[in-house]
Design a protein around this motif. Structure first.
Motif, PDB file in Angstrom:
ATOM      1  N   PHE A 108      28.923   7.850  22.652  1.00 48.81           N
ATOM      2  CA  PHE A 108      28.911   6.816  21.560  1.00 48.81           C
ATOM      3  C   PHE A 108      27.740   5.742  21.810  1.00 48.81           C
ATOM      4  CE2 PHE A 108      30.444   2.937  19.671  1.00 48.81           C
ATOM      5  CZ  PHE A 108      30.625   3.179  18.495  1.00 48.81           C
ATOM      6  N   GLY A 109      26.919   5.913  21.042  1.00 50.72           N
ATOM      7  CA  GLY A 109      25.507   4.768  21.189  1.00 50.72           C
ATOM      8  C   GLY A 109      24.496   5.851  21.445  1.00 50.72           C
ATOM      9  N   GLU A 110      23.236   5.351  22.030  1.00 52.74           N
ATOM     10  CA  GLU A 110      22.348   6.046  22.311  1.00 52.74           C
ATOM     11  C   GLU A 110      22.441   6.658  23.750  1.00 52.74           C
ATOM     12  OE1 GLU A 110      18.590   3.803  22.144  1.00 52.74           O
ATOM     13  OE2 GLU A 110      19.292   2.861  20.383  1.00 52.74           O
ATOM     14  N   SER A 111      21.757   7.877  23.815  1.00 46.49           N
ATOM     15  CA  SER A 111      21.946   8.824  24.909  1.00 46.49           C
ATOM     16  C   SER A 111      21.092   8.207  26.126  1.00 46.49           C
ATOM     17  CB  SER A 111      21.704  10.138  24.790  1.00 46.49           C
ATOM     18  OG  SER A 111      20.057  10.083  24.304  1.00 46.49           O
ATOM     19  N   ASP A 112      20.634   7.015  26.317  1.00 47.55           N
ATOM     20  CA  ASP A 112      20.189   6.513  27.639  1.00 47.55           C
ATOM     21  C   ASP A 112      20.357   4.968  27.210  1.00 47.55           C
ATOM     22  OD1 ASP A 112      18.067   5.962  25.788  1.00 47.55           O
ATOM     23  OD2 ASP A 112      16.482   6.926  26.890  1.00 47.55           O
ATOM     24  N   GLY A 113      19.749   4.330  28.275  1.00 52.50           N
ATOM     25  CA  GLY A 113      20.127   2.473  28.364  1.00 52.50           C
ATOM     26  C   GLY A 113      20.319   1.794  29.329  1.00 52.50           C
ATOM     27  N   SER A 151      25.962   2.091  26.014  1.00 54.63           N
ATOM     28  CA  SER A 151      26.718   3.014  25.191  1.00 54.63           C
ATOM     29  C   SER A 151      27.951   3.423  26.081  1.00 54.63           C
ATOM     30  CB  SER A 151      25.868   4.510  25.371  1.00 54.63           C
ATOM     31  OG  SER A 151      24.708   4.348  24.707  1.00 54.63           O
ATOM     32  N   SER A 152      28.857   4.324  25.547  1.00 56.74           N
ATOM     33  CA  SER A 152      30.095   4.570  26.020  1.00 56.74           C
ATOM     34  C   SER A 152      30.472   5.905  25.890  1.00 56.74           C
ATOM     35  CB  SER A 152      31.403   3.839  25.475  1.00 56.74           C
ATOM     36  OG  SER A 152      31.478   4.070  24.153  1.00 56.74           O
ATOM     37  N   LEU A 153      31.348   6.569  26.867  1.00 59.68           N
ATOM     38  CA  LEU A 153      31.657   7.978  26.837  1.00 59.68           C
ATOM     39  C   LEU A 153      33.098   7.718  27.071  1.00 59.68           C
ATOM     40  CD1 LEU A 153      30.587  11.059  27.134  1.00 59.68           C
ATOM     41  CD2 LEU A 153      30.616  10.479  29.677  1.00 59.68           C
ATOM     42  N   HIS A 154      33.662   8.564  26.303  1.00 61.98           N
ATOM     43  CA  HIS A 154      35.184   8.796  26.575  1.00 61.98           C
ATOM     44  C   HIS A 154      35.818  10.032  26.905  1.00 61.98           C
ATOM     45  CE1 HIS A 154      38.576   5.497  26.021  1.00 61.98           C
ATOM     46  NE2 HIS A 154      39.309   6.756  25.931  1.00 61.98           N
ATOM     47  N   LEU A 155      36.586  10.050  27.996  1.00 63.97           N
ATOM     48  CA  LEU A 155      37.043  11.393  28.506  1.00 63.97           C
ATOM     49  C   LEU A 155      38.255  11.938  28.076  1.00 63.97           C
ATOM     50  CD1 LEU A 155      35.365  11.212  31.985  1.00 63.97           C
ATOM     51  CD2 LEU A 155      34.398  12.008  30.148  1.00 63.97           C
ATOM     52  N   ARG A 157      27.536  14.726  34.302  1.00 64.18           N
ATOM     53  CA  ARG A 157      26.531  14.133  35.181  1.00 64.18           C
ATOM     54  C   ARG A 157      25.492  13.796  34.738  1.00 64.18           C
ATOM     55  NH1 ARG A 157      26.409  15.716  40.546  1.00 64.18           N
ATOM     56  NH2 ARG A 157      27.749  17.487  40.149  1.00 64.18           N
ATOM     57  N   GLU A 158      24.689  14.894  33.787  1.00 62.78           N
ATOM     58  CA  GLU A 158      23.593  14.588  33.146  1.00 62.78           C
ATOM     59  C   GLU A 158      23.538  13.532  32.197  1.00 62.78           C
ATOM     60  OE1 GLU A 158      25.132  17.533  33.196  1.00 62.78           O
ATOM     61  OE2 GLU A 158      23.883  18.620  34.773  1.00 62.78           O
ATOM     62  N   ILE A 159      24.701  13.104  31.444  1.00 63.49           N
ATOM     63  CA  ILE A 159      25.095  11.987  30.899  1.00 63.49           C
ATOM     64  C   ILE A 159      24.959  10.863  31.721  1.00 63.49           C
ATOM     65  CG2 ILE A 159      26.447  10.540  29.378  1.00 63.49           C
ATOM     66  CD1 ILE A 159      27.527  13.495  28.345  1.00 63.49           C
ATOM     67  N   LEU A 160      25.563  10.741  32.824  1.00 64.16           N
ATOM     68  CA  LEU A 160      25.732   9.521  33.588  1.00 64.16           C
ATOM     69  C   LEU A 160      24.182   9.134  33.999  1.00 64.16           C
ATOM     70  CD1 LEU A 160      28.884  10.120  35.751  1.00 64.16           C
ATOM     71  CD2 LEU A 160      28.740   9.210  33.373  1.00 64.16           C
ATOM     72  N   GLN A 161      23.318  10.242  34.559  1.00 67.33           N
ATOM     73  CA  GLN A 161      21.989   9.947  35.075  1.00 67.33           C
ATOM     74  C   GLN A 161      21.050   9.474  34.007  1.00 67.33           C
ATOM     75  OE1 GLN A 161      21.617  14.130  36.287  1.00 67.33           O
ATOM     76  NE2 GLN A 161      22.335  13.623  38.581  1.00 67.33           N
ATOM     77  N   CYS A 162      21.491   9.314  32.762  1.00 60.07           N
ATOM     78  CA  CYS A 162      20.479   8.808  31.906  1.00 60.07           C
ATOM     79  C   CYS A 162      20.588   7.186  31.584  1.00 60.07           C
ATOM     80  CB  CYS A 162      20.692   9.394  30.629  1.00 60.07           C
ATOM     81  SG  CYS A 162      20.292  11.132  30.399  1.00 60.07           S
ATOM     82  N   PHE A 163      21.649   6.796  32.496  1.00 54.77           N
ATOM     83  CA  PHE A 163      21.624   5.090  32.312  1.00 54.77           C
ATOM     84  C   PHE A 163      21.411   4.556  33.669  1.00 54.77           C
ATOM     85  CE2 PHE A 163      24.084   7.262  28.887  1.00 54.77           C
ATOM     86  CZ  PHE A 163      23.880   6.234  27.667  1.00 54.77           C
ATOM     87  N   ASP A 164      20.901   3.155  33.583  1.00 57.58           N
ATOM     88  CA  ASP A 164      20.586   2.402  34.704  1.00 57.58           C
ATOM     89  C   ASP A 164      21.833   2.104  35.540  1.00 57.58           C
ATOM     90  OD1 ASP A 164      18.323   2.357  33.764  1.00 57.58           O
ATOM     91  OD2 ASP A 164      18.331   0.317  32.941  1.00 57.58           O
ATOM     92  N   GLN A 165      22.964   1.867  34.819  1.00 55.15           N
ATOM     93  CA  GLN A 165      24.351   1.490  35.659  1.00 55.15           C
ATOM     94  C   GLN A 165      25.371   2.324  34.843  1.00 55.15           C
ATOM     95  OE1 GLN A 165      25.137  -2.721  36.296  1.00 55.15           O
ATOM     96  NE2 GLN A 165      23.167  -3.236  35.603  1.00 55.15           N
ATOM     97  N   VAL A 166      26.483   2.565  35.293  1.00 51.61           N
ATOM     98  CA  VAL A 166      27.455   3.321  34.942  1.00 51.61           C
ATOM     99  C   VAL A 166      28.927   2.432  35.477  1.00 51.61           C
ATOM    100  CG1 VAL A 166      28.994   5.392  34.654  1.00 51.61           C
ATOM    101  CG2 VAL A 166      26.472   5.491  34.814  1.00 51.61           C
ATOM    102  N   MET A 167      29.614   2.180  34.395  1.00 52.81           N
ATOM    103  CA  MET A 167      30.714   1.402  34.767  1.00 52.81           C
ATOM    104  C   MET A 167      32.044   1.946  34.060  1.00 52.81           C
ATOM    105  SD  MET A 167      31.228  -2.768  34.859  1.00 52.81           S
ATOM    106  CE  MET A 167      31.564  -3.226  33.248  1.00 52.81           C
ATOM    107  N   THR A 168      33.164   1.977  34.757  1.00 49.75           N
ATOM    108  CA  THR A 168      34.513   2.529  33.673  1.00 49.75           C
ATOM    109  C   THR A 168      35.171   1.423  33.537  1.00 49.75           C
ATOM    110  OG1 THR A 168      35.956   2.371  35.531  1.00 49.75           O
ATOM    111  CG2 THR A 168      34.682   4.518  35.167  1.00 49.75           C
ATOM    112  N   ILE A 169      35.657   1.171  32.529  1.00 47.70           N
ATOM    113  CA  ILE A 169      36.794   0.091  31.982  1.00 47.70           C
ATOM    114  C   ILE A 169      38.018   0.676  31.838  1.00 47.70           C
ATOM    115  CG2 ILE A 169      37.106  -1.322  29.990  1.00 47.70           C
ATOM    116  CD1 ILE A 169      34.485  -2.363  30.954  1.00 47.70           C
ATOM    117  N   GLU A 170      38.820   0.052  32.467  1.00 46.60           N
ATOM    118  CA  GLU A 170      40.331   0.662  32.518  1.00 46.60           C
ATOM    119  C   GLU A 170      41.242  -0.269  32.687  1.00 46.60           C
ATOM    120  OE1 GLU A 170      40.512   4.026  35.355  1.00 46.60           O
ATOM    121  OE2 GLU A 170      38.450   3.562  35.948  1.00 46.60           O
ATOM    122  N   ASN A 171      42.420   0.314  32.368  1.00 40.35           N
ATOM    123  CA  ASN A 171      43.486  -0.764  32.235  1.00 40.35           C
ATOM    124  C   ASN A 171      44.521  -0.446  33.469  1.00 40.35           C
ATOM    125  OD1 ASN A 171      45.591  -2.653  31.218  1.00 40.35           O
ATOM    126  ND2 ASN A 171      45.728  -1.783  29.088  1.00 40.35           N
TER     127      ASN A 171
END
Lengths: 656, 352
Positions: free
Chosen positions: A526-531, A560-564, A575-589
């Motif tokens: 959701f959003g652009e594929s890198d950032g 951007s966000s990715l929902h599984l 993996r390839e998606i995660l590698q396109c971003f400077d940082q990866v963070m999960t948001i969870e409850n």
């Protein structure tokens, strides 16, 4: 998002970036709307709170239904006290409903409320204390307490009233009971309909639609009850027309397909029916029970079995028994019940019996927060069960997705002869919204089990070396006779303790999961594929996360966000998606340790559950942000957390 | 000894039952239980009963939990379907299976640990629901697989192999079952096959929950002096209150009995249980007096055996759930998808 407290805009778009607004419906203009006074809005969040049992929940649900009828996108959130009958006028007893209504489909409960109707000041204080009201929020409050015979109550009311004004709230007093007394003897029953009438006027709803809604909810009562409640509704509407100078108009969303208004549990129930599972086993547990109740109600007409078992274990075992005998079954539960079911889930994995388990997650551990939301069972769902118990875990990301997830789950369960866990949660269970009415698709139905005679000497576990799959024989099938067992077994289902046989059994059951993984589609970003940052989420937080991403992108952040949907196994390509971003963070409850605590460091930090999974699988330094307040995550809370994480610099290179 | 294969050869002149099968066709793999185990006699009795009834092996499912007793389904009816599940959970699995496919016969085999301890709750509810199955408990008062701990059915007076005292009163499975509403309750003894076989035949023909508690001594851990579940003790203290003959539908009743000597109980598919009272005080149709009799005679140290309670007027789970005659697992899309008219009616209640 863009829900600042409305300035008094004079008939114009509240937000220049929003699409052109359609004109207000004719009926409303003719009825009573005073041009020049209604504020046009994109969305509003409305709360109705009362003591438990005073009917605020029914008022809120009805308000949401009417809003949906008027064409608004809606999302309702229940406000539930911990006890069935808490004392009157207590802070802890606040009960009611929050309704977010908008001129577009909404996917979550949003941020703080813009308007609140309170039946007493104590329940209102609860919402103030919890920070659930926007600054300057419109407060409509029952004012009978002002003249209460008990001086202490009157004084408390006045003190609170003055404080609310001083704090900048836009307070309006409503003489609810006094007005209701003009029509009924006992205003305690029915003033929720008066409040509904007030709200219908404030939001420019068609009174005739509201009348029909009231008639519908009291359809089982006699006509005197219906008439009396409609009268109170009209009284509220008329009172607001005469006495209240606030009016909001939220144009309808652009929806053309027929809609149904349901909550997540009903969506689960509908999914069970649509998938062709006519056998459901359950044991009463909050917040899952209403799904089974719905099925029980509908099965009475269309056929099907809801088995209320003696305990959670028996419910799961009953479903396994039914699936074993050739009728794929579902069992619906919540965390504590899911814990009890682990023993028999492992049996189904071992004996390769298809089974769908729905876990409507609630706060844990132990009895935890029975009525409140948490995403705390992900790792448990993936790895619960002693020994290696590979199973499929998927999560529904919204109310509509609850429906489709169950259909997918059954097909996977029967194709792969395994257990499929569907995770939903308390927020989806009770939230209502209009979703497009599903159109039946014959692909939903699993094909009937082939019950023809199998060749003599056919092996019940003739595992394919590549996929791990084997044809299953069911009892009654000629030549398919074998004795299933939870013990280690060979291809003939004979108990076998030989080293190679056990190795082969575990390999085959594991291969099935990998085989399923090969069929999964890569989720879309959701959003652009890198950032700068990729937020990864799962389950009910999807709407709030994506709304936060929109807001952050509007600020110029490259987020951007990715929902599984599939958590175990995970689709290829992540993996390839995660590698396109400077940082990866999960948001969870769910719970995660924060570095803000001095004792926490990189060696002892406990991460959020999805973060653990991503770190382990992809060897990427995935960070996480989470909270466990028993509430659905708010878009603005996520925005704040991400802003803090990204800091002032717009581009921060790799590393955390 | 499961690795020892039984010879496949069968003598051509072995007697055959009405569906053309020999006793050998109802046997299973070689038993791996201890030599002389009571459970093997129960397996033999099940084989004999199924042979005599002419049961089609592939129309029968045998279910069990965990324990010595629960291993036995491997040792009989190898041509039937089976499910050796987990400890104490067989009753609910059998409940689910019996709902999904009402066309099969179900035999549950369990033990005292499986049904009177870890699975007591499930056992109670299977009775209460009147699941249509024969439920056999091979009761030896001890946990054999884990080497001889007391079980919940071990009498208080019964001491352990090394003289250990048992501090707790036993759960009497038959009394419990009668109290919970089981419609067929019997107690047998693995050392008395002549009594046990007709009980199994009758239990299988009964439409509803049929329980047979078989005292089945553990030769390794509970067959010593001082045990009340030993072969010697049960033989000496066996009080058979009721002799049971099973008369299949196909057989005419020729023999005439004196009035009052025998009572016929008609089962659903025209089979008959012929009861002959061995103790005039006993009435198997009266729950309250049966319970009192069992309690009184237990206190005297007797093991009361025979068909203890029978009630053919009950509604079983299939009836209660109003299931269609066709097994649920055979229903196809055409049967399952409700008509548009019905859906419209259901939906109409939810809209305005």
């Amino acid at each position: 998002m863009n829900t600042q407290f409305p300035e008094t805009l004079q008939q114009g778009p509240a937000d220049v970036t929003s699409p052109p607004l359609p004109a207000a419906p004719e009926g409303i203009a003719r009825a009573s709307r005073q041009p020049g006074k209604s504020v046009f809005l994109n969305e509003h969040i409305v709360e109705i709170v009362s003591d438990s049992g005073e009917g605020a929940q029914r008022c809120g649900q009805s308000f949401g239904s009417i809003a949906a009828r008027m064409g608004n996108g809606t999302w309702t959130v229940e406000i539930i006290p911990a006890e069935i009958q808490p004392p009157a006028r207590s802070i802890a007893g606040a009960s009611g409903n929050r309704v977010r209504l908008a001129s577009r489909p909404v996917t979550n409960g949003g941020d703080e409320a813009d308007l609140v109707v309170a039946f007493n000041e104590q329940v209102l204080l609860k919402r103030v204390q919890e920070g659930e009201l926007k600054p300057g929020c419109v407060v409509l409050i029952e004012n009978k307490w002002r003249t209460d015979r008990n001086d202490e109550i009157a004084a408390t009311y006045l003190r609170t009233f003055d404080r609310l004004i001083a704090d900048g709230y836009d307070v309006h007093e409503i003489p609810m009971e006094v007005e209701c007394l003009r029509y009924v003897d006992n205003p305690g029953r029915g003033k929720n309909m008066f409040a509904l009438g007030v709200l219908c006027h404030v939001y420019c709803f068609d009174l005739q639609v509201a009348r029909k809604q009231v008639a519908f909810i009291f359809a089982k009562k006699d006509s005197a009850v219906v008439d009396s409640n409609i009268r109170l509704l009209e009284a509220g509407y008329e009172w607001a027309e005469t006495n209240l100078d606030i009016r909001f108009y939220i144009p309808p969303s652009d929806v053309s397909k027929p809609q149904i208004v349901i909550n997540g549990n009903i969506a689960v129930g509908l999914g069970v029916m649509a998938s062709g599972m006519e056998v459901c086993a359950m044991y009463p547990i909050t917040p899952a029970t209403s799904a089974s109740h719905y099925l029980s109600d509908v099965f009475a007409n269309v056929g099907g079995v809801v088995h209320q078992a003696e305990d959670e274990i028996a419910a799961c075992a009953f479903a396994i028994g039914s699936s074993y005998a050739g009728k794929c079954a579902v069992t619906i539960t919540s965390g504590p019940g899911f814990a009890l079911k682990q023993e028999t889930i492992a049996l189904a994995v071992m004996a390769e019996i298809p089974l769908v388990v729905v876990n409507v997650q609630r706060g844990g551990p132990s009895t935890g927060l029975p009525t409140k939301v948490e995403q705390g069972d992900l790792l448990f769902a993936c790895f619960g069960g002693h020994g290696d118990t590979p199973k499929v875990v998927m999560a529904a990301s919204g109310i509509e997705d609850c429906f489709y997830s169950i259909i997918t789950a059954r097909k996977i369960a029967e194709t792969f002869n395994t257990v499929v866990v569907v995770l939903t949660d308390a927020s989806l269970a009770s939230a209502q919204q209009p979703i497009p009415k599903p159109e039946i698709d014959t692909d939903w139905f699993a094909p009937p089990i082939d019950q023809n005679a199998v060749p003599i000497d056919a092996k019940p576990y003739d595992w394919d070396a590549t996929t791990g799959l084997a044809q299953r024989f069911i009892p009654g099938q000629p030549n398919g006779m074998h004795c299933l067992t939870g013990l280690a077994h060979d291809r003939l289902s004979h108990v076998a303790y030989e080293p190679e046989t056990n190795q082969e059994g575990l390999r085959s059951r594991s291969l099935k999961i990998a085989t399923l993984q090969k069929t999964l589609k890569t989720p879309t970003v959701f959003g652009e594929s890198d950032g700068e940052m990729l937020i990864v989420g799962w389950g009910s937080t999807k709407g709030a996360i994506e709304e936060a991403v929109e807001c952050l992108r509007a600020e110029g952040r490259r987020v951007s966000s990715l929902h599984l949907k599939f958590l175990h196994p995970m689709a290829a390509g992540i993996r390839e998606i995660l590698q396109c971003f400077d940082q990866v963070m999960t948001i969870e409850n769910n719970w995660s340790d924060s570095y803000e605590n001095d004792v926490i460091d990189a060696d002892n930090r406990r991460y959020s559950e999805l973060a653990w999974l991503l770190r382990a699988r992809f060897l990427i330094d995935v960070d996480c942000w989470s909270e466990v307040k028993g509430q659905p995550l708010k878009p603005n809370t996520i925005v704040t957390a991400v802003r803090k994480k990204l800091g002032r610099k717009k581009t921060q290179r790799k590393g955390i | 000894m499961s690795y020892i294969r039984k010879p496949a050869f069968q003598h051509p002149n072995l007697p055959k039952n009405e569906i053309g099968l020999t006793r050998r066709d109802y046997e299973g793999a070689m038993s791996t239980l201890c030599a002389g185990c009571g459970h093997d006699s129960v397996s033999a009795a099940i084989i004999e009963a199924c042979y005599a009834l002419g049961v089609e092996p592939h129309r029968l499912a045998k279910l069990s939990g965990i324990g010595c007793s629960s291993k036995t389904p491997t040792y009989f009816l190898s041509k039937s379907h089976g499910f050796n599940s987990v400890h104490g959970r067989m009753p609910s699995i059998a409940t689910g299976a019996s709902m999904a496919n009402t066309g099969l016969k179900y035999i549950g085999v369990s033990g005292d640990g499986d049904s009177a301890s870890i699975g007591l709750g499930q056992f109670a509810h299977a009775i209460r629901r009147q699941v249509n199955m024969l439920y056999i408990i091979e009761n030896n008062g001890t946990y054999g697989l884990t080497k001889g701990q007391f079980s919940a059915t071990n009498d208080r007076a019964s001491v352990g192999r090394k003289g250990q005292k048992n501090q707790f009163d036993p759960i009497d499975i038959c009394s419990l079952a009668i109290q919970l509403g089981a419609s067929f309750v019997a107690r047998g003894f693995s050392g008395d096959k002549a009594q046990l076989v007709p009980l199994i035949e009758s239990g299988m023909a009964h439409e509803g929950f049929a329980l047979i508690d078989v005292v089945s001594p553990c030769v390794t851990f509970n067959n010593h002096l001082g045990s009340t579940k030993s072969f010697d003790f049960v033989r000496e203290h066996n009080n058979a209150v009721m002799a049971t003959d099973f008369v299949p539908a196909r057989e005419q009743i020729h023999a005439e009995y004196d009035k009052g000597e025998a009572v016929d109980v008609q089962l659903h598919d025209d089979c008959t249980i012929r009861l002959r009272k061995l103790d005039d005080d006993y009435d198997p149709t009266d729950r309250a007096s049966a319970l009192k009799y069992l309690a009184d005679h237990h206190d005297r140290g007797e093991v009361v055996t025979g068909l203890l309670h029978v009630d053919t007027g009950i509604e079983n789970l299939r009836d209660k759930a109003q299931l269609v005659d066709q097994p649920l697992n055979e229903l196809v899309e055409r049967d399952l998808v409700p008509s548009q008219a019905l859906l419209d009616e259901v939906n109409q209640r939810r809209r305005w």
